[in-house]
Each structure stands twice: as structure tokens, then as C-alpha cells.
Design an enzyme around this catalytic site. Structure first.
Site, PDB file in Angstrom:
ATOM      1  N   ARG A 160      -5.206  10.458   4.243  1.00 25.27           N
ATOM      2  CA  ARG A 160      -3.950  11.499   4.418  1.00 25.27           C
ATOM      3  C   ARG A 160      -2.794  11.392   3.363  1.00 25.27           C
ATOM      4  O   ARG A 160      -2.368  12.298   3.015  1.00 25.27           O
ATOM      5  CB  ARG A 160      -3.168  11.490   5.863  1.00 25.27           C
ATOM      6  CG  ARG A 160      -3.933  10.918   6.836  1.00 25.27           C
ATOM      7  CD  ARG A 160      -3.070  10.949   8.115  1.00 25.27           C
ATOM      8  NE  ARG A 160      -2.373  12.329   8.400  1.00 25.27           N
ATOM      9  CZ  ARG A 160      -1.036  12.579   7.780  1.00 25.27           C
ATOM     10  NH1 ARG A 160      -0.652  11.716   7.163  1.00 25.27           N
ATOM     11  NH2 ARG A 160      -0.671  13.815   8.000  1.00 25.27           N
ATOM     12  N   VAL A 219       8.150   7.060  16.984  1.00 23.51           N
ATOM     13  CA  VAL A 219       7.832   7.742  15.738  1.00 23.51           C
ATOM     14  C   VAL A 219       6.525   8.663  15.914  1.00 23.51           C
ATOM     15  O   VAL A 219       6.628   9.854  15.391  1.00 23.51           O
ATOM     16  CB  VAL A 219       7.556   6.701  14.552  1.00 23.51           C
ATOM     17  CG1 VAL A 219       7.254   7.538  13.324  1.00 23.51           C
ATOM     18  CG2 VAL A 219       8.869   6.012  14.209  1.00 23.51           C
ATOM     19  N   ARG A 243       0.372  14.560  12.855  1.00 22.89           N
ATOM     20  CA  ARG A 243       0.749  14.170  11.398  1.00 22.89           C
ATOM     21  C   ARG A 243       0.905  15.445  10.673  1.00 22.89           C
ATOM     22  O   ARG A 243       0.075  15.785   9.649  1.00 22.89           O
ATOM     23  CB  ARG A 243      -0.355  13.443  10.793  1.00 22.89           C
ATOM     24  CG  ARG A 243      -0.732  12.107  11.540  1.00 22.89           C
ATOM     25  CD  ARG A 243       0.465  11.009  11.619  1.00 22.89           C
ATOM     26  NE  ARG A 243       0.796  10.444  10.256  1.00 22.89           N
ATOM     27  CZ  ARG A 243       0.241   9.354   9.697  1.00 22.89           C
ATOM     28  NH1 ARG A 243      -1.021   8.999  10.389  1.00 22.89           N
ATOM     29  NH2 ARG A 243       0.638   8.970   8.739  1.00 22.89           N
ATOM     30  N   PRO A 244       1.802  16.391  11.229  1.00 17.37           N
ATOM     31  CA  PRO A 244       1.943  17.679  10.431  1.00 17.37           C
ATOM     32  C   PRO A 244       2.683  17.433   8.816  1.00 17.37           C
ATOM     33  O   PRO A 244       3.040  16.415   8.816  1.00 17.37           O
ATOM     34  CB  PRO A 244       2.943  18.522  11.172  1.00 17.37           C
ATOM     35  CG  PRO A 244       3.658  17.450  12.010  1.00 17.37           C
ATOM     36  CD  PRO A 244       2.708  16.378  12.298  1.00 17.37           C
ATOM     37  N   VAL A 245       2.561  18.519   8.121  1.00 17.20           N
ATOM     38  CA  VAL A 245       3.039  18.387   6.835  1.00 17.20           C
ATOM     39  C   VAL A 245       3.888  19.621   6.396  1.00 17.20           C
ATOM     40  O   VAL A 245       4.189  20.032   5.411  1.00 17.20           O
ATOM     41  CB  VAL A 245       1.927  18.187   5.701  1.00 17.20           C
ATOM     42  CG1 VAL A 245       1.427  16.946   5.811  1.00 17.20           C
ATOM     43  CG2 VAL A 245       0.896  19.291   5.920  1.00 17.20           C
ATOM     44  N   ASP A 246       4.482  20.314   7.563  1.00 19.90           N
ATOM     45  CA  ASP A 246       5.326  21.584   7.554  1.00 19.90           C
ATOM     46  C   ASP A 246       6.534  21.063   6.687  1.00 19.90           C
ATOM     47  O   ASP A 246       7.115  22.125   5.984  1.00 19.90           O
ATOM     48  CB  ASP A 246       5.642  21.895   9.008  1.00 19.90           C
ATOM     49  CG  ASP A 246       6.280  20.932   9.924  1.00 19.90           C
ATOM     50  OD1 ASP A 246       5.737  19.888   9.937  1.00 19.90           O
ATOM     51  OD2 ASP A 246       7.433  21.015  10.197  1.00 19.90           O
ATOM     52  N   LEU A 247       7.117  19.993   6.746  1.00 21.30           N
ATOM     53  CA  LEU A 247       8.486  19.712   6.059  1.00 21.30           C
ATOM     54  C   LEU A 247       8.192  19.352   4.622  1.00 21.30           C
ATOM     55  O   LEU A 247       9.048  19.979   3.645  1.00 21.30           O
ATOM     56  CB  LEU A 247       8.984  18.437   6.601  1.00 21.30           C
ATOM     57  CG  LEU A 247       9.322  18.500   8.243  1.00 21.30           C
ATOM     58  CD1 LEU A 247       9.962  17.233   8.557  1.00 21.30           C
ATOM     59  CD2 LEU A 247      10.170  19.559   8.501  1.00 21.30           C
ATOM     60  N   ASP A 280       5.056   0.885  12.114  1.00 21.29           N
ATOM     61  CA  ASP A 280       3.929  -0.169  11.658  1.00 21.29           C
ATOM     62  C   ASP A 280       3.728  -1.585  12.081  1.00 21.29           C
ATOM     63  O   ASP A 280       2.712  -2.191  11.734  1.00 21.29           O
ATOM     64  CB  ASP A 280       3.749   0.066  10.118  1.00 21.29           C
ATOM     65  CG  ASP A 280       3.767   1.317   9.553  1.00 21.29           C
ATOM     66  OD1 ASP A 280       3.800   1.579   8.415  1.00 21.29           O
ATOM     67  OD2 ASP A 280       3.180   2.446  10.268  1.00 21.29           O
ATOM     68  N   ARG A 315      -8.334  -0.904   4.946  1.00 22.31           N
ATOM     69  CA  ARG A 315      -7.550   0.144   4.395  1.00 22.31           C
ATOM     70  C   ARG A 315      -6.271  -0.524   4.008  1.00 22.31           C
ATOM     71  O   ARG A 315      -5.347  -0.007   3.052  1.00 22.31           O
ATOM     72  CB  ARG A 315      -7.063   1.311   5.427  1.00 22.31           C
ATOM     73  CG  ARG A 315      -8.383   2.080   5.419  1.00 22.31           C
ATOM     74  CD  ARG A 315      -8.224   3.416   6.054  1.00 22.31           C
ATOM     75  NE  ARG A 315      -7.436   4.135   5.572  1.00 22.31           N
ATOM     76  CZ  ARG A 315      -7.034   5.436   6.065  1.00 22.31           C
ATOM     77  NH1 ARG A 315      -7.290   5.892   7.066  1.00 22.31           N
ATOM     78  NH2 ARG A 315      -6.030   5.939   5.201  1.00 22.31           N
ATOM     79  N   LYS A 318       0.974  -1.134  -0.099  1.00 27.34           N
ATOM     80  CA  LYS A 318       0.007   0.065  -0.048  1.00 27.34           C
ATOM     81  C   LYS A 318       0.700   1.143  -0.073  1.00 27.34           C
ATOM     82  O   LYS A 318       0.411   2.230  -0.825  1.00 27.34           O
ATOM     83  CB  LYS A 318      -0.714   0.086   1.259  1.00 27.34           C
ATOM     84  CG  LYS A 318      -1.431   1.348   1.631  1.00 27.34           C
ATOM     85  CD  LYS A 318      -2.552   1.246   2.919  1.00 27.34           C
ATOM     86  CE  LYS A 318      -1.721   1.514   4.346  1.00 27.34           C
ATOM     87  NZ  LYS A 318      -1.264   2.774   4.346  1.00 27.34           N
ATOM     88  N   ASN A 319       1.894   1.399   0.832  1.00 26.95           N
ATOM     89  CA  ASN A 319       2.790   2.325   0.977  1.00 26.95           C
ATOM     90  C   ASN A 319       3.837   2.600  -0.024  1.00 26.95           C
ATOM     91  O   ASN A 319       4.428   3.699  -0.002  1.00 26.95           O
ATOM     92  CB  ASN A 319       3.415   2.381   2.358  1.00 26.95           C
ATOM     93  CG  ASN A 319       2.419   2.816   3.507  1.00 26.95           C
ATOM     94  OD1 ASN A 319       1.053   3.048   3.076  1.00 26.95           O
ATOM     95  ND2 ASN A 319       2.695   2.314   4.666  1.00 26.95           N
ATOM     96  N   CYS A 321      -4.651  12.483  12.471  1.00 22.96           N
ATOM     97  CA  CYS A 321      -5.511  11.237  12.677  1.00 22.96           C
ATOM     98  C   CYS A 321      -5.165  10.465  14.109  1.00 22.96           C
ATOM     99  O   CYS A 321      -4.876  11.011  15.026  1.00 22.96           O
ATOM    100  CB  CYS A 321      -4.852  10.299  11.600  1.00 22.96           C
ATOM    101  SG  CYS A 321      -3.332   9.460  12.008  1.00 22.96           S
TER     102      CYS A 321
END
Ligand code: EPZ
Length: 420
Positions: free
Chosen positions: A93, A329, A122-126, A307, A399, A22-23, A117
Site C-alpha cells: 500500500r 488507530v 486504510r482509505p487515502v481520501d486525505l 505498530d 516485509r 522501513k517506514n 488490508c
């Protein structure tokens, strides 16, 4: 809402095939937006998240053809709407992965902020800072990331404050069409990042160092089409091997690779499992013995994967001895613990550490799935418990695990889906 009814305390025994990752599939489907010609992706798993990504690309006006084996041909040049809407992004996401490719190929992108979530903020600043370093103008307003670039993005030397898998993937994709050289320092080294890079190289990208913490990309004017099969799912592989260990069984997983989950295999060896491997299979045999408790600490690849943390907590609940599981993590990835306690597990939480004292057996109970990997740990617990376990909200599990009840039934498990 569908539920899974699981009858327990029976060793798993048998062989199953592992699906595509999936990933790996999610970033690779997003990468098709970079090409000027059709890109065909194979070995895609039949999962809700993959369907969501395909639906998102379709909503953007991208033409897709899907065959019966879930092989997808994507034509990005027919794109009409450079927008990833909140209603889709909130369900998955990983939709953020269309940001880099859309911006790099079409000069603009409007992507809903994914929000947090269950397992963390789960930021996306980077992701955003890296694209700004490459010359993008980015405004975050009204819950959307609005990105534009005049002409091509520019190559840049980017230092990632934190190792981020999708952050690395977004910037890697954007850099393939940038003007000049991009270096990503402190890059994620996951096998799925390598798989994405190999697919981009098949499309004509100039990338080296993928799989190490420094990736170098020389931008090219355009990317052409290709055919590419995603790699096997190392988390699905690990999940079935842990289920075999927890139930004292023997399972052979096929269509997979041993070199993408070595930290997991080492911990299973420590738990007393007898592991043998072949070119595309791994076999785990407990020879009827109870697993020994293991201690571990999650961290970015090649360290032990976050995971797989919940699955090992489940195995430790019935193992011999006590194990300490440290999650470094994500800030809230122990939600399976309270559900496992309801089945009789002895687990103490101290900050980001779960101290698990093994008991002879768990007792089946109605439990609730809270996130993808937590649901896998509840299924494993149900397989080892005395009596029936009813797992609710299993849309989480759909999922990330293709046909989980069929695959578990192939291994002799008493498990069936109750339509909700
Ligand atoms: C990917 O998520 C995976 N998802 C996750 O798998 C996996 O758990 C995670 O990597 C870690 O291995 C996909 O690949 C689609 P991160 P991602 O960015 O990329 C912080 C599953 O179960 N961070 O590597 O979103 C973040 O808060 C899922 O299949 C920032 O601070 O994770 C976290 O603490 C769950 N700023 C850490 O980095 C950013 O801009 C690692 O997150 C980005 C991340």
C-alpha cells in the site's frame, strides 16, 4: 510458503544490530522522484517492501544502482511511465507515496488505489483532498487515482481531519515544489516524517515545523541530489526489547536511538524491565524476573505506537497480572488474538480493547500470521511457549523484519525457517 519453527521457553540473551527503518525508507525512496539529480540513500533494510518500492521505481523507468550494502542511487529524470500499477500497489500500500512526488515534479500521476488490508480499510481520501487543495485535478476511476496539474501545484493551508503518516508525507513531498507556501495542520509527528523532511531539506527543500503538528513548506523551483541515510527502525528495536522482556532475558540492541520510542521504553519500565541506554544502543535486562502486565492505549506519535500493540499483547499473555490494551488507530488490528488463544492465552476482546490475563506459560502450536506486526507477536509467543510453534504465512514478517531468524538465533533462540 515458508514457515518458522520456534522452540520455546528460553530467555533471550545477547546483542544485535538494528536495521534502517522501513517506514522511513519507503517515503524517502519515493522522494527521490522530486530531484533533478541523482539521490543516494543508505542504511536501507533488506526487506521485501523495500525491494517492491525499488521495483516500482524501476518499472516507471527510473534508473537505479544498488550496491552490496543496499545503498541505492536513484536517477528520477530518466522516468518514462508516470504510473504505479495495481499488480505492485496491491502488494504494498505504501506505493501510494509516489503520487505526491510524481505529480509535483512531472505534472501528472496515475496510481492504483491501494485498497484495504487485513488491519483496516486504510482509505487515502486525505491524500487526495490535500492534493486537490494544492490545485491538482484528480479523478478516481477504474481503481486508479488519475491526477494532473497545469503547471506547478499551488501552496495551500491544509487541515488534516485525521492524523495520517503517509498522508502527511505525500503532501509534504508535493509541497516542496509547489508555487508558494503550504501549511499542513494536524500533521503526523512520527520520527519517520521528520527523517523524510530532513532528507528533503538535504535536497534543497524549505521546510520548518516537521515533528510538530504544523509543518510549513515554502515551495522551490527544483530539488537537487543528495546522499542520505535513513534512521534506525524504532519498531524493530521495540520488538526485540519486548521479546527480551517476555522471555525474561537480557538483550542489547545496537545502531538505534532511545529518543524515538520513549513511550515504548516507559511501558517496558512499567513491566519491570531494567533499561540502560548509550549514544546508539539500548539494553533491557529482566534479571530473570517475569514481566508485569501493562495497560496501554495506542495513538499517533508521540503516544504509544500502534505498530507495537501486538507485541505487547504477546508479552502480557505470560505476564504477572492483567493488562488492558486499547487500539485506537486501526479498526481491525487484533487478529493475533485468536492465534494466541490457540496457544493457551487468556484474552477477552471488548470492542477496541483486549483484556489480557497473564498465564504461567503458553503451549506451542501451529499458528498463522495475518499481518506484519501480528506475526511478530506470534514469534514472541513461540519463544515463551512450552514446546514447538510453527508460524505459517511468514511472508508477512519478511516485509518488516530483516533476517529475523538469524537475529533471533544470535540471541540464543531456537528458531529456523522451513522452506514452503
Ligand atoms: C503508516 O501507515 C505506517 N506505514 C503504518 O505501519 C502505521 O501503522 C501507521 O502509519 C500508523 O502509525 C508506513 O509508514 C508505510 P495512517 P499509514 O494513514 O500512513 C486513517 C507497519 O506495520 N486515514 O497514519 O497508511 C486510517 O484509516 C505499518 O509498518 C484516513 O482516514 O497509516 C487510519 O485509521 C502498518 N484517510 C488512520 O488514518 C486517509 O487518507 C491512521 O492511518 C489516510 C488515513
Amino acid at each position: 510458503m515458508d514457515k518458522l519453527l520456534i522452540g520455546g521457553s528460553k530467555p533471550l540473551n545477547g546483542d544485535i544490530r538494528i536495521s534502517g527503518a522501513k517506514n522511513s525508507a519507503l517515503p524517502i525512496l519515493a522522494a527521490t522522484l522530486l530531484a533533478d539529480e541523482p539521490v543516494t540513500i543508505g542504511n536501507l533494510p533488506h526487506l521485501n517492501d523495500i525491494t517492491t518500492m525499488i521495483e516500482l521505481l524501476g518499472r516507471m523507468g527510473v534508473e537505479l544502482m544498488i550496491d552490496e550494502k543496499m545503498c541505492v542511487e536513484v536517477h528520477a529524470n530518466t522516468i518514462k511511465h508516470l504510473t504505479a500499477p495495481y499488480e505492485l500497489v496491491k502488494t504494498m500500500r505504501a506505493s501510494i507515496l509516489v503520487l505526491g512526488p510524481m505529480l509535483a515534479h512531472f505534472g501528472e500521476a496515475e496510481v492504483s488505489l491501494p485498497g484495504g488490508c487485513a488491519i483496516g480499510s486504510r482509505p487515502v481520501d486525505l491524500h487526495i483532498r490535500g492534493l486537490e487543495a494544492m490545485g491538482a485535478d484528480i479523478l478516481v476511476e477504474g481503481g486508479y487515482i488519475k491526477a494532473k496539474t497545469n503547471g506547478r501545484l499551488k501552496g495551500a493551508h491544509i487541515y488534516m481531519d485525521t492524523v495520517t503518516v503517509t498522508g502527511t508525507e505525500n503532501l509534504l513531498m508535493a509541497a516542496t515544489l509547489a508555487d508558494g507556501k503550504t501549511v499542513i495542520e494536524n500533521a503526523a509527528r512520527e520520527p519517520e516524517v521528520i527523517d523524510l523532511a530532513e532528507c528533503l531539506i538535504a535536497m534543497g527543500a524549505d521546510i520548518r515545523g516537521h515533528g510538530s503538528s504544523t509543518i510549513e513548506i515554502n515551495g522551490v523551483p527544483r530539488l537537487h541530489g543528495c546522499r542520505y541515510n535513513v534512521l534506525p527502525d524504532r519498531v524493530e528495536t521495540g520488538t526485540y526489547l519486548v521479546a527480551a522482556a517476555a522471555t525474561r532475558g537480557r538483550v542489547r540492541v545496537k545502531d538505534t536511538r532511545e529518543d524515538i520510542l520513549e513511550a515504548v521504553l516507559l511501558k517496558l519500565d512499567e513491566a519491570g524491565a531494567h533499561i540502560s541506554t548509550g549514544p546508539d544502543w539500548i539494553e533491557l535486562d529482566m534479571k530473570g524476573a517475569r514481566p508485569k502486565a501493562v495497560s496501554l492505549r495506542t495513538a499517533p506519535y508521540p503516544a504509544f505506537p500502534t505498530d507495537m500493540q501486538a507485541q505487547f499483547v504477546a508479552m502480557n499473555t505470560v505476564a504477572e497480572g492483567t493488562g488492558a490494551i486499547v487500539e485506537t488507530v486501526f479498526e481491525n488490528r487484533f487478529m493475533h488474538v485468536q492465534e494466541l488463544r490457540r496457544m493457551g492465552a487468556k484474552i477477552k476482546l471488548e470492542g477496541n480493547t483486549a483484556i489480557v490475563e497473564g498465564v504461567e506459560s503458553l503451549t506451542g502450536a501451529p499458528v498463522m500470521a495475518t499481518d506484519l506486526r501480528a506475526s511478530a507477536s506470534l514469534v514472541i509467543a513461540g519463544l515463551v511457549a512450552e514446546g514447538d510453534t510453527l508460524v505459517d504465512r511468514i511472508y508477512h514478517i519478511d516485509r518488516g523484519y530483516e533476517c529475523i531468524e538469524e537475529k533471533m538465533q544470535l540471541l540464543g533462540a531456537k528458531i529456523r525457517r522451513l522452506p514452503g
